[in-house]
Design an enzyme around this catalytic site. Sequence first.
Site, PDB file in Angstrom:
ATOM      1  CB  SER A 181      -0.181  -8.276  -1.055  1.00  0.00           C
ATOM      2  OG  SER A 181      -0.901  -9.118  -0.168  1.00  0.00           O
ATOM      3  CE  LYS A 203      -4.360  -1.803   1.252  1.00  0.00           C
ATOM      4  NZ  LYS A 203      -4.109  -3.069   1.991  1.00  0.00           N
ATOM      5  CD  GLU A 260     -10.018   4.334   1.737  1.00  0.00           C
ATOM      6  OE1 GLU A 260      -9.981   5.559   1.505  1.00  0.00           O
ATOM      7  OE2 GLU A 260      -9.306   3.500   1.128  1.00  0.00           O
TER       8      GLU A 260
HETATM    9  C1  LIG Z   1      -5.014  -4.167   1.858  1.00  0.00           C
HETATM   10  C2  LIG Z   1      -4.300  -5.397   1.581  1.00  0.00           C
HETATM   11  C3  LIG Z   1      -4.723  -6.282   0.580  1.00  0.00           C
HETATM   12  C4  LIG Z   1      -5.989  -6.095  -0.209  1.00  0.00           C
HETATM   13  O1  LIG Z   1      -6.072  -4.917  -0.942  1.00  0.00           O
HETATM   14  P1  LIG Z   1      -5.918  -4.885  -2.511  1.00  0.00           P
HETATM   15  O2  LIG Z   1      -6.298  -3.502  -2.889  1.00  0.00           O
HETATM   16  O3  LIG Z   1      -6.843  -5.913  -3.069  1.00  0.00           O
HETATM   17  O4  LIG Z   1      -4.510  -5.194  -2.816  1.00  0.00           O
HETATM   18  C5  LIG Z   1      -3.948  -7.392   0.318  1.00  0.00           C
HETATM   19  N1  LIG Z   1      -2.824  -7.646   1.019  1.00  0.00           N
HETATM   20  C6  LIG Z   1      -2.393  -6.831   1.994  1.00  0.00           C
HETATM   21  C7  LIG Z   1      -1.146  -7.177   2.728  1.00  0.00           C
HETATM   22  C8  LIG Z   1      -3.107  -5.682   2.303  1.00  0.00           C
HETATM   23  O5  LIG Z   1      -2.668  -4.880   3.265  1.00  0.00           O
END
Ligand SMILES: *Cc1c(COP(=O)(O)O)cnc(C)c1O
Length: 408
Positions: free
Chosen positions: A391, A99, A121
């Site tokens: 992610s 993010k 948010e």
């Molecule tokens: C917020 C988050 C997601 C999901 O958000 P996307 O917009 O779908 O990427 C996935 N993995 C992590 C580690 C997150 O913090």
Amino acid sequence: MTEATIRADISDLPDARGYFGEFGGRFVPETIIPALDELEAAYAAAIADPEFHAELRHLQRTYTGRPTPVSHARRLSEALGGAQIYLKREDLAHTGAHKINNALGQGLLAQRMGKRRIIAETGAGQHGVGAATAMALLGLACHVYMGTVDIKRQQPNVFRMRLLGAQVIPVESGSRTLKDAINEAMRDWVTHVRTTFYLLGSALGPHPYPMMVRDFQSVIGNEAREQIQRLTGQLPDVCVACVGGGSNAIGMFHAFRHDANTELVGVEAGGRGIASQAHAARFADLDISRPGILHGTRSYVMQDADGQILETHSVSAGLDYPSVGPEHAHLRQLERAHYTVATDDEALAAFQTLCKLEGIIPALESAHAVAEAIKRAPTMPRDSVLLVNLSGRGDKDLDTVIDILGGG
Ligand SMILES: *Cc1c(COP(=O)(O)O)cnc(C)c1O
């Protein structure tokens, strides 16, 4: 990423009105339209300006720690006996998730636009932390809307945001999770539109957000596409990413969209199973999910017969959202990407497997993508390549996991 590639990317979709096929657009009160126009123009000017790219690239390198590596999950691949699994390590980016890529991009844009009050948010708290981090770095005031249910299940991130100087504003309405936080943030934006920049956290919302967030996250796929070729001499056969709002997935998929031999797979939260209806599988459960409008964009929305938004469930707060970015709805319709689910239990099992076999504690969101890799790899040849977007890291989820698995 060169300016030429960014330009080429945005000349694709969305169209001038912000549509990805029949999805996307702008479904907002009249009062927000001028702000969206201003944002769109500022973004177009920014990406045409080499200095903006240079500044973003500099921060990505010296602050975020990019490029993040691609790691061969050797023991996991061996244990499964099929495809070679590679992990794009967004867990190693500063703040521990992807993010920050978007928060820095939009933060620099806000600074360029002279807006000194930033609202955001958050669901899992990761976007709030990304936003609070970037705003501390850039010296901008940051207010983060967060549902009280999420505040409770993501305490460490709430504390982090406060340490980073952000004001966390509890949201008591609705299901007191992400969708309600977005509603409140939009309400705030309508009232303070001249001074305020709305830093949206996923590839959602009215045009130009889905495009802008995708572009800022496409650094993931642009890096990974080069890295995987350097490591393996080929493009991946399959790319897997979890899909909440869809930003990490679209950030990964975008670079591969013209690689017809690379299958793109998004993994939604199957929660307690599709039959239970306690999930966030917008594409899997078409009994309770269909095209509709939520938070300013047209996409798949989980809703009842009267169009009331349904409450969703996932063990991971970041996937717990009743709609999904419009570009994913389009990619699915084109059959360019495929979408599947992993349940809470499958994600928890994958979480533990990755810990034990690779020494990586993944975010529960990312564990959904790992779960799909665990299902698929054994069906693929040993010389095939399966790339997973990891992610984020799982430190934020330890309390949740301890509650479920027990501390012993
Ligand atoms: C917020 C988050 C997601 C999901 O958000 P996307 O917009 O779908 O990427 C996935 N993995 C992590 C580690 C997150 O913090």
